[in-house]
Design an enzyme around this catalytic site. Structure first.
Site, short mmCIF file in Angstrom:
data_model
loop_
_atom_site.label_atom_id
_atom_site.label_comp_id
_atom_site.label_asym_id
_atom_site.label_seq_id
_atom_site.Cartn_x
_atom_site.Cartn_y
_atom_site.Cartn_z
N ARG A 30 33.28 18.67 100.81
CA ARG A 30 32.25 18.53 99.77
C ARG A 30 31.30 17.40 100.09
O ARG A 30 30.10 17.53 100.05
CB ARG A 30 32.91 18.26 98.42
CG ARG A 30 33.69 19.43 97.88
CD ARG A 30 34.64 19.00 96.80
NE ARG A 30 35.63 18.07 97.34
CZ ARG A 30 36.74 17.71 96.73
NH1 ARG A 30 37.00 18.18 95.54
NH2 ARG A 30 37.59 16.89 97.29
N SER B 202 40.00 19.16 91.68
CA SER B 202 41.06 19.50 90.72
C SER B 202 41.48 18.24 89.95
O SER B 202 41.74 18.30 88.75
CB SER B 202 42.27 20.08 91.45
OG SER B 202 41.94 21.29 92.04
N HIS C 116 36.56 25.80 94.77
CA HIS C 116 37.54 26.60 95.51
C HIS C 116 37.07 28.05 95.59
O HIS C 116 37.09 28.67 96.64
CB HIS C 116 38.90 26.60 94.79
CG HIS C 116 39.64 25.31 94.84
ND1 HIS C 116 40.26 24.77 93.74
CD2 HIS C 116 39.87 24.44 95.86
CE1 HIS C 116 40.86 23.64 94.09
NE2 HIS C 116 40.63 23.41 95.37
#
Ligand code: PNS
Length: 236
Positions: free
Chosen positions: A147, A185, A74
């Site tokens: 990603r 996350s 992030h």
């Protein structure tokens, strides 16, 4: 007319529009056998320092997400976004249906600390439709990270749904550094909850917050545990 593989130099919108119009392409400079760089007159006159470094003249962009917790991927994307947009609003979704690990206030605090050295980054929160929030803050560009190929389908679906909801809102995708391509996350939470190391995956302050969250004893930090000697019972 077939247009050869090309790379664009210059960030003026006129230059970008010119790509779609073969008539407007005046000259080509061959720098490698396979790459041709087109420069329109409009692109050449762009001379502001921001434009030269690659900043889009589109003002503010919105980077929405859950950020539970913020990780290095992030942060990498925020850094990249802050370099090409005049302002970047990082907005945390307030989702009452989910039970997050960190409260919105905790995530906001972490993100504020992590972006303190980026003056054009603002942290905010939103609820409901992202497109409505984007409109409310007058933003026409949304930044999202991709990603790996596995992200693509979800992001593609979301971007097209958002376009359906608000056709004027454009989604821009950027890739974080490849060393963070596997960091999410969810995985960070999973590893931390199982007692595994998350060093290098999240910034240090997030690592500390994870420790505090999962083992409140860590809140003591380096405080020493002092043993208080027991009182001897008086003989009767
Ligand atoms: O970090 P995340 O969880 O991938 O972020 C997803 C987020 C918050 C960007 C997305 O769920 C969102 O925009 N939610 C707000 C509700 C909404 O607008 N839904 C329609 C999007 S298709």
């Amino acid at each position: 007319m077939a247009i050869p593989q090309c790379r664009y130099v210059g960030h003026d919108p006129t230059a970008i529009r010119a790509r779609h119009s073969p008539i407007a392409i005046p000259a080509a400079t061959r720098i490698k056998s396979s790459i041709t760089v087109y420069r329109t007159a409009a692109a050449r006159v762009v001379s502001s320092p921001g434009a030269r470094r690659g900043r889009l003249n589109k003002g503010t962009a919105l980077y929405p997400g859950s950020f539970d917790p913020p990780h290095n991927g992030h942060l990498d994307l925020i850094q990249r976004g802050s370099k090409i947009f005049e302002e970047l609003v990082v907005a945390i979704l307030r989702n009452s249906e989910k039970s997050p690990m960190f409260s919105v206030a905790e995530r906001s605090d972490m993100l504020r600390t992590l972006t303190a050295d980026m003056p054009n980054v603002r942290i905010d929160t939103f609820e409901g439709l992202m497109v409505e929030y984007a409109k409310s803050i007058d933003v026409t560009c949304v930044l999202r990270g991709i990603r790996a190929l596995s992200d693509y389908e979800y992001e593609f679906q979301m971007a097209l749904m958002n376009r359906k909801l608000e056709p004027t809102l454009e989604t821009v995708f950027m890739m974080p550094a490849d060393k963070y391509s596997y960091v999410s996350s969810r995985l960070v939470r999973e590893v931390a909850q199982a007692g595994g190391p998350v060093k290098g995956l999240v910034p240090e302050i997030v690592e500390q917050k994870l420790r505090e969250k999962l083992d409140p004893a860590y809140k003591l930090g380096d405080a020493q545990i002092i043993e208080v000697p027991r009182r001897r019972k008086k003989k009767a």
